[in-house]
Enzyme design. Structure first.
Site, PDB file in Angstrom:
ATOM      1  N   HIS A  75      38.987  26.285  45.291  1.00  0.00           N
ATOM      2  CA  HIS A  75      39.763  27.355  45.937  1.00  0.00           C
ATOM      3  C   HIS A  75      38.862  28.445  46.508  1.00  0.00           C
ATOM      4  CE1 HIS A  75      39.919  29.565  41.933  1.00  0.00           C
ATOM      5  NE2 HIS A  75      39.974  30.614  42.717  1.00  0.00           N
ATOM      6  N   ASP A 110      39.135  21.733  40.110  1.00  0.00           N
ATOM      7  CA  ASP A 110      38.939  22.862  41.034  1.00  0.00           C
ATOM      8  C   ASP A 110      37.448  23.148  41.245  1.00  0.00           C
ATOM      9  OD1 ASP A 110      39.125  25.124  42.551  1.00  0.00           O
ATOM     10  OD2 ASP A 110      40.632  26.098  41.304  1.00  0.00           O
ATOM     11  N   SER A 115      36.244  33.337  39.459  1.00  0.00           N
ATOM     12  CA  SER A 115      36.482  32.002  39.990  1.00  0.00           C
ATOM     13  C   SER A 115      35.151  31.404  40.397  1.00  0.00           C
ATOM     14  CB  SER A 115      37.379  32.084  41.225  1.00  0.00           C
ATOM     15  OG  SER A 115      38.689  32.352  40.841  1.00  0.00           O
TER      16      SER A 115
HETATM   17  N1  ASP Z   1      42.141  31.924  39.744  1.00  0.00           N
HETATM   18  C1  ASP Z   1      41.722  33.264  39.628  1.00  0.00           C
HETATM   19  C2  ASP Z   1      41.476  33.862  40.959  1.00  0.00           C
HETATM   20  O1  ASP Z   1      42.120  33.478  41.882  1.00  0.00           O
HETATM   21  C3  ASP Z   1      40.647  33.477  38.662  1.00  0.00           C
HETATM   22  C4  ASP Z   1      41.158  34.412  37.674  1.00  0.00           C
HETATM   23  O2  ASP Z   1      41.693  35.445  38.084  1.00  0.00           O
HETATM   24  O3  ASP Z   1      41.053  34.140  36.482  1.00  0.00           O
HETATM   25  O4  ASP Z   1      40.658  34.715  41.153  1.00  0.00           O
END
Ligand code: ASP
Length: 719
Positions: A87, A223, A654
């Protein structure tokens, strides 16, 4: 003598026992790790702190990078190979994808260096030095100064320091405040601009579970994405050039293939973006009662429109994929945050904490006592609520309609004319603006935006209080008090609908353009909203922010001075390097049964659904599963996919390396669980977990799915 020692240790143990068991909380600055060493060793750390961070020589901190603008990445080979999240690379990979070579849908695996794809605009930032510069920055500040003078002096010192350090070290220097301006630290960085795509699993692996599973556990998302940093002469940053060479990294993470089990020590090293752990209860209520609810509702509407359009049309899917991901990410996170705060009764806890601080300092009768500071904070917040509500309900709603937001570009064209810019300067400025527009049109579909307009405008129009300026009401009336008609007018008449319509404003500027722009129906909405914000909202917001800067600084200092017996302070996240540690651990969310700490390929395949794009498992992966063709990555007849641990992480973490007790890579951090997303505001060890893709799954996908085992050869695999 003896008695004295005894009583001292008694005091010490009382002191420590007083701290509530908020184990695992904390995002430690590398320089603060020394103080955590005993706790880290007790928890299981097996290497000296100096292996994790060293100010004078190479250490693992050198292998943690900022990926793009907001994520973390880690170096995993001596040849500049970087792991991060799928992502985090999503927008970049979208930008080099086409309908024919759609790497989001099909994935991408370079077979050698020559096949790696340059990604224009993508950067990787290395940290070269971190230093406490509080003394220098606050050198000329004294308690008698006005806030204005104080800020002026600080800003001058910051500029001076950044410039001086850049001269000395030759790196970019950035000074940031910590503890709400009670400390200042500088980070020196080196930014690399030639970054290439190396490997990327398809959405069916890298985004498996999509929005449905985002912020959720159990989870089966692979991911991760793989990139490589290239350097010019002398291993230095250089613009893209075919002759650039892979960056030679002195430090990189070894990959531990033995795997994790419940209770194992783990750490996350990275760049958490923003946390606000030390807010007062009244400030927290702004998030709970105003910001989150408005944003959630506006995004629910937006996603309803976008998702439907994306499902129907592959072209629209590609155009909107990256935007949709970021909108839905916040949408879901804020809901989880509200849930976690409610389950934990955080507002009550904050109020009780404030009362304890006040009780502790009851002898302080000055105007700056904690009691007085807190009451000033509360009054300022109360006064600010209506402005905040107005700002939030405008930003996410009417300005969340793409064509309206895009009218900002026309405003800039107007500014150019107003300033009387002529000749080459005019051509250059307009060309620059047009370049920005090109990026917009590449991913824009007027029909989708029109549907959004029709959905969003009624919601915006209904906002209570200040939010809707009179000029908007006039425009609504002019369009027959009918949102459908208004949409027809905007999308039938605005020059912003297609790039060709807007182009003449940029290519062949004429004096009359200003009249045409002012009559553009999308611009009219933008202008009505933004001018109103400028006069009716921004001045109050700015005054509030300024006042809160001061009050928060004092309140933070009071917490540090008086509450350190009950909590272990660490500065809020601000996209500087932090390390957090905690055990690998399952979870029992409220209202659910206990969930194991790990997921496997069996769970992936069990979720496969050919009719639902988010849960479509690529045929090749199903095939590997059917044949149990796992090679060396088999564990108990399957492959581990993701695990959770009690590390205190945030957005920006992330892509962060998840490390074992020896500082070896065991996973790549990518998310948190839903009820625990409130950890940005309040950390609860019972509810908060970070989610990581298991490094063994990463290796399996690279080797067996991507057939890219050449990459494994440059990594250091250890047991
Ligand atoms: N998935 C999160 C983000 O989009 C990561 C997190 O906030 O733990 O930054």
């Amino acid at each position: 003598m003896h008695g004295k020692i005894f009583s001292l240790s008694l005091i010490c143990s009382l002191f420590f026992n007083l701290k509530p068991a908020k184990a695992d909380e904390g995002m430690w600055r590398p320089a603060d790790l020394k103080k955590q060493e005993a706790a880290m060793q007790k928890a299981g750390l097996k290497i000296p702190i100096t292996d994790l961070y060293h100010d004078g020589k190479a250490a693992l901190n050198d292998a943690v990078v900022i990926f793009g603008g907001g994520c973390t990445g880690e170096v995993v080979s001596s040849q500049g190979l970087i792991f991060t999240n799928h992502h985090c690379g999503y927008g970049s990979v979208q930008s080099v994808s086409t309908n024919k070579n759609n790497y989001l849908i099909d994935g991408f695996w370079a077979k050698n260096n020559a096949e790696e794809i340059p990604v224009p605009g993508l950067t990787v930032t290395f940290i070269r030095k971190i230093e406490n510069v509080t003394g220098t920055i606050l050198k000329y500040v004294d308690t008698t100064m006005s806030e204005e003078d104080r800020n002026k002096s600080i800003n001058e010192q910051i500029q001076f320091t950044e410039k001086a350090l850049k001269n000395v070290y030759g790196y970019e220097a950035k000074v940031k405040p910590f503890y709400n301006g009670n400390e200042y630290w500088v980070t020196l960085t080196q930014v690399f601009e030639d970054v290439r795509l190396v490997g990327f699993p398809p959405n069916g692996i890298g985004k498996f579970g999509g929005d449905t599973d985002n912020w959720m556990w159990p989870r089966q998302t692979g991911d991760f994405g793989i990139f490589r940093v290239y350097a010019g002469a002398n291993n230095k940053p250089a613009k893209y050039n075919i002759n650039n060479k892979p960056y030679k990294a002195e430090k990189f993470f070894a990959i531990n293939t033995s795997g994790v089990k419940e209770g194992d020590y783990s750490m996350v090293y990275g760049f958490p973006y923003v946390t606000r752990e030390y807010l007062s209860a009244s400030q927290l209520s702004q998030t709970i009662d105003i910001s989150n609810p408005i944003r959630i509702e506006a995004r629910r509407l937006k996603l309803g429109v976008w998702d439907e359009a994306m499902r129907k049309d592959a072209d629209i899917f590609l155009k909107y994929a990256s935007k949709q991901s970021s909108v839905s990410n916040g949408y879901k996170k804020w809901q989880g945050e509200l849930r976690g705060l409610a389950i934990n009764e955080v507002p009550d806890k904050k109020r009780a904490y404030e009362q304890r601080l006040i009780a502790k300092t009851s002898q302080d009768t000055s105007a700056n006592s904690p009691r007085m500071i807190l009451s000033q904070i509360n009054a300022a917040v109360e006064n600010n609520n209506k402005y905040l509500r107005a700002l939030e309900s405008t930003g996410e709603t009417v300005l969340g309609i793409e064509i309206v937001r895009q009218a900002e570009s026309l405003q800039k064209v107007l500014d150019v004319h107003r300033k009387g810019i002529k000749g080459q300067a005019l051509t250059d400025t307009l060309a620059q603006l047009k370049k920005g527009l090109a990026g917009f049109y590449k991913n824009y579909e007027p029909e989708v935006d029109k549907a959004l307009f029709e959905t969003m405008m009624p919601f915006y129009y209904m906002q209570p209080g200040l939010a809707v300026p009179d000029r908007i009401k006039v425009l609504y009336a002019e369009n027959g008090n009918d949102f459908g008609k208004w949409a027809n007018n905007v999308f039938g008449q605005s020059a912003l609908v297609f790039s060709q319509l807007a182009a003449p404003y940029y290519d062949e500027p004429k004096a009359q353009d200003t009249i045409a722009i002012k009559n553009d129906p999308a611009f009219k909405i933008y202008d009505a909203v933004v001018s109103w914000q400028r006069t009716a909202v921004s001045p109050s917001m700015q005054a509030f922010n300024k006042r809160m800067d001061m009050l928060s600084r004092i309140y933070m200092k009071q917490q540090l001075d008086y509450m350190s017996a009950e909590r272990n302070f660490y500065p809020d996240a601000n996209q500087t390097l932090r390390l957090t540690f905690g055990p690998v651990k399952g979870i029992k969310p409220q209202g659910h049964s206990y969930y194991s700490y790990i997921s496997t390929l069996e769970d992936v395949v069990a979720k496969h659904n050919p009719d639902v794009e988010e849960f479509y498992v690529p045929a090749r992966l199903r095939d590997l599963h059917a044949r149990k063709d796992y090679g060396r990555w088999a564990v108990n007849g399957t492959v581990p996919v993701a695990f959770i641990a009690a590390n205190h992480t945030s957005g920006g973490n992330s892509g962060s390396p998840v490390l074992n007790a020896k500082g070896e890579l065991i996973g790549i951090n990518f998310d948190r669980i839903w009820d625990g997303t409130m950890s940005d505001l309040y950390y609860d060890p019972n509810l908060c977990r970070n989610i990581a893709v298991d490094i063994r799954y990463v290796m399996f996908i690279i080797e067996k799915y991507g057939n890219a085992s050449w990459l494994l050869k440059e990594m250091k695999l250890v047991k």
